[in-house]
Design a protein around this motif. Structure first.
Motif, mmCIF file in Angstrom:
data_model
loop_
_atom_site.group_PDB
_atom_site.id
_atom_site.type_symbol
_atom_site.label_atom_id
_atom_site.label_comp_id
_atom_site.label_asym_id
_atom_site.label_seq_id
_atom_site.Cartn_x
_atom_site.Cartn_y
_atom_site.Cartn_z
ATOM 1 N N GLN A 78 0.840 -1.182 0.000
ATOM 2 C CA GLN A 78 0.000 0.000 0.000
ATOM 3 C C GLN A 78 0.887 1.248 0.000
ATOM 4 O OE1 GLN A 78 -3.242 -0.242 -0.356
ATOM 5 N NE2 GLN A 78 -3.179 -2.500 -0.229
ATOM 6 N N TRP A 79 0.375 2.344 -0.582
ATOM 7 C CA TRP A 79 1.133 3.593 -0.598
ATOM 8 C C TRP A 79 1.243 4.142 0.823
ATOM 9 C CZ3 TRP A 79 3.857 4.803 -4.626
ATOM 10 C CH2 TRP A 79 3.450 4.397 -5.900
ATOM 11 N N GLN A 80 2.480 4.481 1.233
ATOM 12 C CA GLN A 80 2.737 5.054 2.550
ATOM 13 C C GLN A 80 3.519 6.350 2.386
ATOM 14 O OE1 GLN A 80 3.856 2.286 5.810
ATOM 15 N NE2 GLN A 80 4.162 0.799 4.149
ATOM 16 N N THR A 81 3.285 7.262 3.316
ATOM 17 C CA THR A 81 3.991 8.539 3.285
ATOM 18 C C THR A 81 5.423 8.347 3.780
ATOM 19 O OG1 THR A 81 1.936 9.716 3.706
ATOM 20 C CG2 THR A 81 3.988 10.912 4.108
ATOM 21 N N HIS A 93 8.366 1.515 -5.619
ATOM 22 C CA HIS A 93 7.675 2.485 -6.455
ATOM 23 C C HIS A 93 7.503 3.759 -5.646
ATOM 24 C CE1 HIS A 93 5.739 -0.604 -9.416
ATOM 25 N NE2 HIS A 93 7.046 -0.579 -9.460
ATOM 26 N N VAL A 94 7.982 4.858 -6.177
ATOM 27 C CA VAL A 94 7.951 6.134 -5.460
ATOM 28 C C VAL A 94 7.228 7.149 -6.338
ATOM 29 C CG1 VAL A 94 9.307 7.944 -4.358
ATOM 30 C CG2 VAL A 94 10.119 5.596 -4.323
ATOM 31 N N GLN A 95 6.379 7.942 -5.730
ATOM 32 C CA GLN A 95 5.716 9.029 -6.450
ATOM 33 C C GLN A 95 5.717 10.273 -5.579
ATOM 34 O OE1 GLN A 95 1.705 7.903 -7.314
ATOM 35 N NE2 GLN A 95 0.969 8.094 -5.216
ATOM 36 N N ARG A 103 5.879 12.688 -0.414
ATOM 37 C CA ARG A 103 6.405 11.529 -1.120
ATOM 38 C C ARG A 103 5.706 10.275 -0.634
ATOM 39 N NH1 ARG A 103 12.599 10.748 -1.042
ATOM 40 N NH2 ARG A 103 12.246 10.976 1.189
ATOM 41 N N LEU A 104 5.362 9.396 -1.564
ATOM 42 C CA LEU A 104 4.707 8.131 -1.262
ATOM 43 C C LEU A 104 5.535 7.010 -1.858
ATOM 44 C CD1 LEU A 104 1.013 9.115 -2.072
ATOM 45 C CD2 LEU A 104 2.107 9.119 0.169
ATOM 46 N N ALA A 105 5.532 5.860 -1.178
ATOM 47 C CA ALA A 105 6.297 4.709 -1.651
ATOM 48 C C ALA A 105 5.548 3.432 -1.290
ATOM 49 C CB ALA A 105 7.698 4.699 -1.047
ATOM 50 N N ARG A 106 5.756 2.405 -2.116
ATOM 51 C CA ARG A 106 5.162 1.087 -1.840
ATOM 52 C C ARG A 106 5.979 0.043 -2.572
ATOM 53 N NH1 ARG A 106 2.329 -1.156 -6.070
ATOM 54 N NH2 ARG A 106 1.675 0.248 -7.753
#
Length: 306
Positions: A78-81, A93-95, A103-106
């Motif tokens: 899941q996307w996490q801050t 995966h970073v956005q 920034r979010l990463a999963r």
């Protein structure tokens, strides 16, 4: 037995009784004090153990909240801050949210996504790349190097041809500087040029063609107000007015042409032309039998004067 002796004996008996009672009660009091002391020591030992347990709990909590552990990012699917200062493991995966800066990463949703990122054959920009060293032979490498050398030579020849074309079409800076120096040496003001043209027009040795050429060049300069005033100071205005009496139609035509250019929007020259008799002579030209070209230029000079 006397009464005093009896009283003394009674008092002594009472003292003995009191002494016996105090001896009997002292051990019980002592035992009570010892018991009190024992209870106090037990309570102190219990407090010390409780403090030790609390200290161990605090240390465990501090170990759980170690600052180094806070710098580690534990990814999930899941996307996490991603907080400031946290290090990201490779392959995530970073956005980035451009509006909030968050920034979010999963983790990749499947293994194919992770392998696709490292697969150069799926990179549209680079194209397929075969990294197997056995796929290239020595001959193929030599051919590739030869093509590179040929392309380099072709580029060099093309560049040289372009440089030669530039040299042929444009002059060098040294030649331009030399020409500018020559121009500065031969530079003449409008006043000097007009003076030469007036002298050529007024010269008796000049041919008709030279006089017509002088008037043609003079018309270019007298359009300017200052040059027309210089024409007046050089005496050229009166020469033009006198040229209206010439028997040559071309001289009348070009004298009227230059006169109209000098009179246009220049009150000082207009007044001087009227005083010099230009109005009467232009009316004579228009009233007499002249060619159409002469009358056109005379009418142009008259309209500029009025």
């Amino acid at each position: 037995m006397s009464p005093s002796i009896c009283f003394v004996s009674i008092v002594s008996k009472l003292n003995l009784v009191v002494l016996l009672l105090s001896v009997i009660s002292f051990p019980s009091c002592l035992s009570d004090r010892v018991t009190e002391f024992a209870l106090t020591k037990k309570e102190e030992s219990d407090l010390k153990e409780q403090n030790k347990k609390e200290a161990v709990t605090v240390e465990d909590e501090e170990e759980e909240l170690d600052p180094e552990d806070l710098e580690v990012f534990y990814p999930t699917h899941q996307w996490q801050t991603v907080r400031l200062g946290q290090a990201l493991p490779a392959g995530l995966h970073v956005q980035l949210n451009l509006q909030t800066g968050e920034r979010l990463a999963r983790l990749p949703s499947n293994e194919n996504e992770k392998t696709d990122e490292k697969d150069p054959s799926k990179n549209k920009r680079l194209g397929p790349i075969d990294l197997d060293p056995s796929s290239f032979t020595t001959q193929e490498l030599k051919k590739a190097l030869a093509k590179m050398k040929e392309s380099t030579k072709a580029d060099t020849l093309e560049q040289k041809a372009h440089q030669e074309d530039v040299r042929r079409r444009f002059r060098s800076i040294e030649k331009l500087k030399e020409e500018f120096r020559e121009l500065n040496m031969q530079l003449e003001t409008d006043f000097e040029i007009m003076s030469k043209l007036i002298n050529r027009f007024n010269s008796t040795t000049s041919t008709l063609e030279e006089k017509i050429a002088a008037l043609y060049d003079l018309e270019y300069y007298v359009h300017q107000v200052d040059n027309a005033k210089d024409l007046l100071s050089l005496g050229g205005l009166q020469l033009l007015i006198n040229g209206l009496n010439s028997t040559e139609p071309l001289l009348k035509e070009y004298a009227s042409f230059v006169l109209g250019a000098a009179l246009s929007s220049n009150p000082r020259v207009q007044v001087a032309a009227v005083d010099g008799g230009a109005l009467q002579k232009l009316l004579v030209v228009l009233a007499t039998d002249q060619s159409l070209a002469v009358k056109k230029k005379a009418l142009f000079a008259l309209s500029s004067m009025l």
